[in-house]
Design a protein around this motif. Structure first.
Motif, PDB file in Angstrom:
ATOM      1  N   MET A   1       0.803  -1.204   0.000  1.00 37.99           N
ATOM      2  CA  MET A   1       0.000   0.000   0.000  1.00 37.99           C
ATOM      3  C   MET A   1       0.844   1.264   0.000  1.00 37.99           C
ATOM      4  N   GLU A   2       2.033   1.168   0.519  1.00 40.81           N
ATOM      5  CA  GLU A   2       2.886   2.352   0.599  1.00 40.81           C
ATOM      6  C   GLU A   2       3.417   2.755  -0.769  1.00 40.81           C
ATOM      7  N   ASN A   3       3.499   1.851  -1.696  1.00 40.40           N
ATOM      8  CA  ASN A   3       4.033   2.119  -3.033  1.00 40.40           C
ATOM      9  C   ASN A   3       3.028   2.792  -3.964  1.00 40.40           C
ATOM     10  N   ILE A   4       1.784   2.811  -3.632  1.00 39.55           N
ATOM     11  CA  ILE A   4       0.752   3.354  -4.529  1.00 39.55           C
ATOM     12  C   ILE A   4       0.986   4.820  -4.852  1.00 39.55           C
ATOM     13  N   PRO A   5       1.274   5.712  -3.904  1.00 36.62           N
ATOM     14  CA  PRO A   5       1.552   7.109  -4.285  1.00 36.62           C
ATOM     15  C   PRO A   5       2.775   7.242  -5.186  1.00 36.62           C
ATOM     16  N   GLU A   6       3.805   6.428  -4.918  1.00 35.87           N
ATOM     17  CA  GLU A   6       4.998   6.478  -5.775  1.00 35.87           C
ATOM     18  C   GLU A   6       4.680   5.987  -7.184  1.00 35.87           C
ATOM     19  N   GLN A   7       3.868   4.953  -7.283  1.00 35.60           N
ATOM     20  CA  GLN A   7       3.485   4.437  -8.596  1.00 35.60           C
ATOM     21  C   GLN A   7       2.647   5.449  -9.373  1.00 35.60           C
ATOM     22  N   PHE A   8       1.754   6.147  -8.656  1.00 29.94           N
ATOM     23  CA  PHE A   8       0.986   7.193  -9.321  1.00 29.94           C
ATOM     24  C   PHE A   8       1.884   8.334  -9.785  1.00 29.94           C
ATOM     25  N   ALA A   9       2.899   8.679  -9.014  1.00 34.67           N
ATOM     26  CA  ALA A   9       3.842   9.732  -9.406  1.00 34.67           C
ATOM     27  C   ALA A   9       4.632   9.297 -10.632  1.00 34.67           C
TER      28      ALA A   9
END
Length: 118
Positions: free
Chosen positions: A1-9
């Motif tokens: 779940m922590e990777n989702i903002p990075e993936q969106f970026a």
């Protein structure tokens, strides 16, 4: 779940790069087509200008030749004018196959045709 903002970026960066590269491609493509169209238009205009000069001198030559044949300067020039009117009428009647279609084909080939290999 922590990777989702990075993936969106990362996705946002990739999409931005994709759209920027597409925009650059289409700008270049439009510029290339504009240049090819402008060159073809200039060459076509130059061709028609030179053809008009040739017709002018052929007209004077024909008028002088007919003057000698008809023994009247006025009749020579009038006959040349009549010949040019007949020529204009023929060109008007045959304008589609003689002028419109070849020009449309030329400009279509320039704008949408395949690139020629030099």
């Amino acid at each position: 779940m922590e990777n989702i903002p990075e993936q969106f970026a990362q996705l946002k960066e990739l999409l931005t790069e994709y759209f920027d590269s597409n925009l650059d491609y289409y700008k270049f493509s439009a510029f290339e087509k504009l240049i090819r169209f402008t060159v073809a238009l200039c060459l076509t205009s130059l061709f028609f200008l030179l053809a008009m000069f040739a017709l002018l001198f052929f007209g004077f030559g024909t008028a002088v030749w007919l003057t000698d044949i008809l023994k009247s300067e006025i009749l020579g020039y009038v006959a040349t004018g009549v010949l040019f009117l007949i020529l204009i009428g023929l060109i008007y009647l045959l304008k589609s196959p003689l002028i419109e279609r070849p020009l449309i084909r030329l400009f279509y080939k320039i704008l949408y045709g395949q690139k020629q290999q030099d």
